[in-house]
Design an enzyme around this catalytic site. Sequence first.
Site, PDB file in Angstrom:
ATOM      1  N   GLY A  14     -41.060  61.260 -32.291  1.00  0.00           N
ATOM      2  CA  GLY A  14     -42.506  61.227 -32.036  1.00  0.00           C
ATOM      3  C   GLY A  14     -43.329  62.241 -32.809  1.00  0.00           C
ATOM      4  O   GLY A  14     -44.421  62.606 -32.369  1.00  0.00           O
ATOM      5  N   MET A  92     -38.575  51.369 -33.441  1.00  0.00           N
ATOM      6  CA  MET A  92     -37.481  50.785 -34.213  1.00  0.00           C
ATOM      7  C   MET A  92     -37.190  49.320 -33.875  1.00  0.00           C
ATOM      8  O   MET A  92     -36.033  48.937 -33.690  1.00  0.00           O
ATOM      9  CB  MET A  92     -36.215  51.627 -34.030  1.00  0.00           C
ATOM     10  CG  MET A  92     -36.412  53.116 -34.271  1.00  0.00           C
ATOM     11  SD  MET A  92     -37.302  53.472 -35.800  1.00  0.00           S
ATOM     12  CE  MET A  92     -35.931  53.561 -36.915  1.00  0.00           C
ATOM     13  N   ARG A  93     -38.241  48.512 -33.771  1.00  0.00           N
ATOM     14  CA  ARG A  93     -38.055  47.087 -33.489  1.00  0.00           C
ATOM     15  C   ARG A  93     -39.038  46.264 -34.292  1.00  0.00           C
ATOM     16  O   ARG A  93     -40.144  46.747 -34.577  1.00  0.00           O
ATOM     17  CB  ARG A  93     -38.378  46.773 -32.020  1.00  0.00           C
ATOM     18  CG  ARG A  93     -37.333  47.199 -31.083  1.00  0.00           C
ATOM     19  CD  ARG A  93     -37.783  46.977 -29.656  1.00  0.00           C
ATOM     20  NE  ARG A  93     -36.862  47.662 -28.810  1.00  0.00           N
ATOM     21  CZ  ARG A  93     -35.706  47.156 -28.403  1.00  0.00           C
ATOM     22  NH1 ARG A  93     -35.362  45.917 -28.741  1.00  0.00           N
ATOM     23  NH2 ARG A  93     -34.897  47.864 -27.664  1.00  0.00           N
ATOM     24  N   ASN A 109     -48.297  50.375 -38.795  1.00  0.00           N
ATOM     25  CA  ASN A 109     -46.967  50.983 -38.825  1.00  0.00           C
ATOM     26  C   ASN A 109     -46.901  51.985 -39.975  1.00  0.00           C
ATOM     27  O   ASN A 109     -47.609  51.847 -40.964  1.00  0.00           O
ATOM     28  CB  ASN A 109     -45.909  49.891 -39.047  1.00  0.00           C
ATOM     29  CG  ASN A 109     -44.496  50.445 -39.077  1.00  0.00           C
ATOM     30  OD1 ASN A 109     -44.114  51.267 -38.230  1.00  0.00           O
ATOM     31  ND2 ASN A 109     -43.709  50.022 -40.056  1.00  0.00           N
ATOM     32  N   HIS A 111     -44.135  53.589 -42.707  1.00  0.00           N
ATOM     33  CA  HIS A 111     -42.795  53.365 -43.241  1.00  0.00           C
ATOM     34  C   HIS A 111     -42.479  54.452 -44.277  1.00  0.00           C
ATOM     35  O   HIS A 111     -43.323  54.738 -45.141  1.00  0.00           O
ATOM     36  CB  HIS A 111     -42.711  51.973 -43.876  1.00  0.00           C
ATOM     37  CG  HIS A 111     -41.351  51.681 -44.414  1.00  0.00           C
ATOM     38  ND1 HIS A 111     -40.289  51.370 -43.596  1.00  0.00           N
ATOM     39  CD2 HIS A 111     -40.875  51.706 -45.682  1.00  0.00           C
ATOM     40  CE1 HIS A 111     -39.212  51.215 -44.342  1.00  0.00           C
ATOM     41  NE2 HIS A 111     -39.541  51.407 -45.610  1.00  0.00           N
ATOM     42  N   ASP A 143     -47.282  42.467 -39.669  1.00  0.00           N
ATOM     43  CA  ASP A 143     -47.221  41.014 -39.492  1.00  0.00           C
ATOM     44  C   ASP A 143     -45.819  40.670 -38.988  1.00  0.00           C
ATOM     45  O   ASP A 143     -45.073  41.568 -38.587  1.00  0.00           O
ATOM     46  CB  ASP A 143     -47.599  40.279 -40.795  1.00  0.00           C
ATOM     47  CG  ASP A 143     -46.643  40.585 -41.939  1.00  0.00           C
ATOM     48  OD1 ASP A 143     -45.559  41.172 -41.687  1.00  0.00           O
ATOM     49  OD2 ASP A 143     -46.970  40.234 -43.089  1.00  0.00           O
ATOM     50  N   GLU A 144     -45.455  39.397 -39.041  1.00  0.00           N
ATOM     51  CA  GLU A 144     -44.170  39.019 -38.427  1.00  0.00           C
ATOM     52  C   GLU A 144     -42.951  39.440 -39.249  1.00  0.00           C
ATOM     53  O   GLU A 144     -41.831  39.382 -38.756  1.00  0.00           O
ATOM     54  CB  GLU A 144     -44.113  37.521 -38.078  1.00  0.00           C
ATOM     55  CG  GLU A 144     -44.318  36.558 -39.227  1.00  0.00           C
ATOM     56  CD  GLU A 144     -45.771  36.491 -39.686  1.00  0.00           C
ATOM     57  OE1 GLU A 144     -45.985  36.193 -40.877  1.00  0.00           O
ATOM     58  OE2 GLU A 144     -46.688  36.756 -38.874  1.00  0.00           O
TER      59      GLU A 144
HETATM   60  C1  GRF Z   1     -40.680  58.188 -39.581  1.00  0.00           C
HETATM   61  O1  GRF Z   1     -39.958  58.550 -40.722  1.00  0.00           O
HETATM   62  C2  GRF Z   1     -41.404  56.880 -39.815  1.00  0.00           C
HETATM   63  O2  GRF Z   1     -41.797  56.693 -41.133  1.00  0.00           O
HETATM   64  C3  GRF Z   1     -40.376  55.852 -39.427  1.00  0.00           C
HETATM   65  O3  GRF Z   1     -39.677  56.419 -38.352  1.00  0.00           O
HETATM   66  C4  GRF Z   1     -39.776  57.843 -38.411  1.00  0.00           C
HETATM   67  C5  GRF Z   1     -40.363  58.280 -37.113  1.00  0.00           C
HETATM   68  O4  GRF Z   1     -40.442  59.682 -36.989  1.00  0.00           O
HETATM   69  N1  GRF Z   1     -41.001  54.583 -39.124  1.00  0.00           N
HETATM   70  P1  GRF Z   1     -41.207  60.298 -35.748  1.00  0.00           P
HETATM   71  O5  GRF Z   1     -40.578  59.695 -34.485  1.00  0.00           O
HETATM   72  O6  GRF Z   1     -42.654  59.965 -35.859  1.00  0.00           O
HETATM   73  O7  GRF Z   1     -40.949  61.770 -35.840  1.00  0.00           O
END
Ligand code: GRF
Length: 217
Positions: A14, A92-93, A109, A111, A143-144
């Site tokens: 987080g 993570m989904r 999101n 990435h 998106d999907e």
């Molecule tokens: C980050 O690297 C983000 O880019 C990816 O998951 C990680 C989450 O880190 N989607 P955090 O939980 O915000 O510290």
Amino acid sequence: MGRVSLGILASGRGSNFQAIVDEIEAGKLNASVKLLIVDNAGAYARERAKRHSIEHLFLDAEGFPTKEEFFSRISEEFRKRGVQLVVLAGFMRVVRRPLLDAFPLRIMNIHPALLPCFPGLHGQKQAVEYGVKLSGCTVHFVDEGMDTGPIIIQAAVPLAPDDTEESLSERILELEHKIFPEAIRLFSEGRLKVEGRVVRITGHRVNGEAIVNPPLS
Ligand code: GRF
């Protein structure tokens, strides 16, 4: 748009959630977090929510007959609280239809790679192993697909010859914490216009933001 009501989804540490909360508390982001939902009982993001008196909820995906029902429940919880923008902060989904339909172009999101390179898990490891000279992070609408939605902001990180997954992840994370709140700010200011898969940012000379850290010399 004024103050934007956020619903956050997280699965772990987080730190991106924290960066958003910090910007709000510093008065730099006109938003409020209405609810944090985690899909993992041990997610440290929950501790952060407690510390900041933010409402939080754990939903166990395994406790729902289908993934669709899981995502319907999420969208119901967010709608009840007047959420306008859903933020995936290390969730993570792959998001399913009921949530996408309830929040069209209203889910963001982050990435840890320069999409469309290295989607999916372990973007930083993939970048190191591939031998790219630049990687970075991307904020995009969801998106999907898997990390396929319209790109809002990207920030680039040059790779050092001795970079490992860990060292690169650390440098990318620093930029994640900058561009995610920035993307939400642009949204709250009504400055994101989506044309097909292209996001235009009004008031910007370039189509988006370019941050390179450290700068290329
Ligand atoms: C980050 O690297 C983000 O880019 C990816 O998951 C990680 C989450 O880190 N989607 P955090 O939980 O915000 O510290």
